[in-house]
Design a protein around this motif. Sequence first.
Motif, PDB file in Angstrom:
ATOM      1  N   MET A  11      63.760 -29.208  19.866  1.00  0.00           N
ATOM      2  CA  MET A  11      63.722 -28.341  21.056  1.00  0.00           C
ATOM      3  C   MET A  11      65.041 -28.425  21.821  1.00  0.00           C
ATOM      4  O   MET A  11      65.571 -27.401  22.260  1.00  0.00           O
ATOM      5  N   GLU A  12      65.584 -29.620  21.966  1.00  0.00           N
ATOM      6  CA  GLU A  12      66.861 -29.787  22.657  1.00  0.00           C
ATOM      7  C   GLU A  12      67.985 -29.087  21.884  1.00  0.00           C
ATOM      8  O   GLU A  12      68.831 -28.422  22.472  1.00  0.00           O
ATOM      9  N   PHE A  13      67.984 -29.233  20.569  1.00  0.00           N
ATOM     10  CA  PHE A  13      69.014 -28.593  19.743  1.00  0.00           C
ATOM     11  C   PHE A  13      68.962 -27.072  19.903  1.00  0.00           C
ATOM     12  O   PHE A  13      69.995 -26.422  20.094  1.00  0.00           O
ATOM     13  N   LEU A  14      67.766 -26.484  19.828  1.00  0.00           N
ATOM     14  CA  LEU A  14      67.635 -25.029  19.945  1.00  0.00           C
ATOM     15  C   LEU A  14      68.031 -24.543  21.341  1.00  0.00           C
ATOM     16  O   LEU A  14      68.650 -23.487  21.487  1.00  0.00           O
ATOM     17  N   GLU A  15      67.690 -25.312  22.354  1.00  0.00           N
ATOM     18  CA  GLU A  15      68.092 -24.946  23.717  1.00  0.00           C
ATOM     19  C   GLU A  15      69.606 -25.015  23.861  1.00  0.00           C
ATOM     20  O   GLU A  15      70.232 -24.121  24.446  1.00  0.00           O
ATOM     21  N   ASN A  16      70.221 -26.059  23.320  1.00  0.00           N
ATOM     22  CA  ASN A  16      71.687 -26.174  23.361  1.00  0.00           C
ATOM     23  C   ASN A  16      72.356 -25.058  22.559  1.00  0.00           C
ATOM     24  O   ASN A  16      73.407 -24.551  22.951  1.00  0.00           O
ATOM     25  N   TYR A  17      71.765 -24.683  21.442  1.00  0.00           N
ATOM     26  CA  TYR A  17      72.278 -23.588  20.617  1.00  0.00           C
ATOM     27  C   TYR A  17      72.335 -22.291  21.425  1.00  0.00           C
ATOM     28  O   TYR A  17      73.365 -21.628  21.490  1.00  0.00           O
ATOM     29  N   LYS A  18      71.205 -21.949  22.034  1.00  0.00           N
ATOM     30  CA  LYS A  18      71.125 -20.742  22.867  1.00  0.00           C
ATOM     31  C   LYS A  18      72.125 -20.785  24.012  1.00  0.00           C
ATOM     32  O   LYS A  18      72.843 -19.824  24.271  1.00  0.00           O
ATOM     33  N   THR A  19      72.170 -21.900  24.690  1.00  0.00           N
ATOM     34  CA  THR A  19      73.037 -22.063  25.855  1.00  0.00           C
ATOM     35  C   THR A  19      74.510 -21.956  25.469  1.00  0.00           C
ATOM     36  O   THR A  19      75.313 -21.392  26.208  1.00  0.00           O
ATOM     37  N   ALA A  20      74.869 -22.461  24.298  1.00  0.00           N
ATOM     38  CA  ALA A  20      76.264 -22.400  23.844  1.00  0.00           C
ATOM     39  C   ALA A  20      76.734 -20.948  23.715  1.00  0.00           C
ATOM     40  O   ALA A  20      77.879 -20.632  24.042  1.00  0.00           O
ATOM     41  N   TYR A  21      75.867 -20.070  23.255  1.00  0.00           N
ATOM     42  CA  TYR A  21      76.233 -18.654  23.158  1.00  0.00           C
ATOM     43  C   TYR A  21      76.340 -18.033  24.546  1.00  0.00           C
ATOM     44  O   TYR A  21      77.275 -17.282  24.827  1.00  0.00           O
ATOM     45  N   CYS A  22      75.409 -18.362  25.408  1.00  0.00           N
ATOM     46  CA  CYS A  22      75.435 -17.819  26.778  1.00  0.00           C
ATOM     47  C   CYS A  22      76.671 -18.280  27.548  1.00  0.00           C
ATOM     48  O   CYS A  22      77.247 -17.513  28.324  1.00  0.00           O
ATOM     49  N   LEU A  23      77.075 -19.535  27.335  1.00  0.00           N
ATOM     50  CA  LEU A  23      78.242 -20.086  28.028  1.00  0.00           C
ATOM     51  C   LEU A  23      79.538 -19.895  27.238  1.00  0.00           C
ATOM     52  O   LEU A  23      80.600 -20.344  27.673  1.00  0.00           O
ATOM     53  N   LYS A  24      79.417 -19.254  26.065  1.00  0.00           N
ATOM     54  CA  LYS A  24      80.583 -18.970  25.215  1.00  0.00           C
ATOM     55  C   LYS A  24      81.310 -20.252  24.822  1.00  0.00           C
ATOM     56  O   LYS A  24      82.526 -20.341  24.871  1.00  0.00           O
ATOM     57  N   ARG A  25      80.552 -21.251  24.399  1.00  0.00           N
ATOM     58  CA  ARG A  25      81.086 -22.567  24.026  1.00  0.00           C
ATOM     59  C   ARG A  25      81.401 -22.609  22.537  1.00  0.00           C
ATOM     60  O   ARG A  25      80.647 -23.160  21.730  1.00  0.00           O
ATOM     61  N   LEU A  26      82.511 -22.013  22.167  1.00  0.00           N
ATOM     62  CA  LEU A  26      82.919 -21.955  20.770  1.00  0.00           C
ATOM     63  C   LEU A  26      83.135 -23.358  20.200  1.00  0.00           C
ATOM     64  O   LEU A  26      82.832 -23.609  19.033  1.00  0.00           O
ATOM     65  N   ASP A  27      83.602 -24.285  21.022  1.00  0.00           N
ATOM     66  CA  ASP A  27      83.828 -25.658  20.561  1.00  0.00           C
ATOM     67  C   ASP A  27      82.515 -26.313  20.117  1.00  0.00           C
ATOM     68  O   ASP A  27      82.443 -26.947  19.072  1.00  0.00           O
ATOM     69  N   TYR A  28      81.465 -26.137  20.890  1.00  0.00           N
ATOM     70  CA  TYR A  28      80.156 -26.697  20.544  1.00  0.00           C
ATOM     71  C   TYR A  28      79.620 -26.041  19.269  1.00  0.00           C
ATOM     72  O   TYR A  28      79.125 -26.723  18.371  1.00  0.00           O
ATOM     73  N   ILE A  29      79.730 -24.727  19.195  1.00  0.00           N
ATOM     74  CA  ILE A  29      79.228 -24.001  18.031  1.00  0.00           C
ATOM     75  C   ILE A  29      79.982 -24.442  16.772  1.00  0.00           C
ATOM     76  O   ILE A  29      79.376 -24.626  15.714  1.00  0.00           O
ATOM     77  N   ARG A  30      81.273 -24.652  16.875  1.00  0.00           N
ATOM     78  CA  ARG A  30      82.064 -25.147  15.740  1.00  0.00           C
ATOM     79  C   ARG A  30      81.512 -26.495  15.255  1.00  0.00           C
ATOM     80  O   ARG A  30      81.403 -26.744  14.068  1.00  0.00           O
ATOM     81  N   ASP A  31      81.143 -27.344  16.191  1.00  0.00           N
ATOM     82  CA  ASP A  31      80.672 -28.691  15.844  1.00  0.00           C
ATOM     83  C   ASP A  31      79.277 -28.710  15.218  1.00  0.00           C
ATOM     84  O   ASP A  31      78.959 -29.638  14.481  1.00  0.00           O
ATOM     85  N   ILE A  32      78.437 -27.723  15.500  1.00  0.00           N
ATOM     86  CA  ILE A  32      77.063 -27.778  14.998  1.00  0.00           C
ATOM     87  C   ILE A  32      76.867 -27.038  13.673  1.00  0.00           C
ATOM     88  O   ILE A  32      75.771 -27.063  13.123  1.00  0.00           O
ATOM     89  N   PHE A  33      77.917 -26.394  13.167  1.00  0.00           N
ATOM     90  CA  PHE A  33      77.822 -25.749  11.863  1.00  0.00           C
ATOM     91  C   PHE A  33      78.492 -26.614  10.809  1.00  0.00           C
ATOM     92  O   PHE A  33      79.604 -27.095  11.011  1.00  0.00           O
ATOM     93  N   SER A  34      77.814 -26.777   9.690  1.00  0.00           N
ATOM     94  CA  SER A  34      78.394 -27.466   8.550  1.00  0.00           C
ATOM     95  C   SER A  34      79.629 -26.690   8.093  1.00  0.00           C
ATOM     96  O   SER A  34      79.679 -25.464   8.214  1.00  0.00           O
TER      97      SER A  34
END
Length: 168
Positions: A11-34
């Motif tokens: 649940m925390e991961f999915l919430e952070n995933y959604k929030t990263a797109y809303c906040l435009k956190r490309l750095d976070y998104i880069r880190d969570i993809f293999s």
Amino acid sequence: MWKEETREQLMEFLENYKTAYCLKRLDYIRDIFSDDAIIIVGNVARVYTSGETDNGNLTQKGKKIITTNRYTKDKYLQNLGRCFKNNEFINIRFTQSDIQKLEKREDQEIVCVQLAQDYNSSTYADQGYLFLMIDMTDKENPFIKVRTWQPEPDPKFGYYNAGDFYDD
């Protein structure tokens, strides 16, 4: 069937995933993809054509055209960076979910999530189905192995699922 800790982490991961797109956190998104993630992106376009109704009046009929593309992680992030720059806002909402834990290997904890997603930005909006295959073996650093999107079930195979990508 699910450990409380695993449920909370997911649940925390999915919430952070959604929030990263809303906040435009490309750095976070880069880190969570293999680095070798399978990423399938879809887009819905409408083509409007003039048509005539039964009573002779003209109308605009909309036809959906759906495109899907498979991207490498680098290309996906490059496109996503452009998307972030071109949009004033991005909102993602998950409305339903189906979660499956793969139990094929004892040394890995792979979770597959099928989500109904409402995507809305200042330049584009759609509704569809997001499929994520998440490796949660390292509890502190889960990562996405597969990310797909489709607007509706495919008439031939339905929704993307673990069987499409995981054969072990």
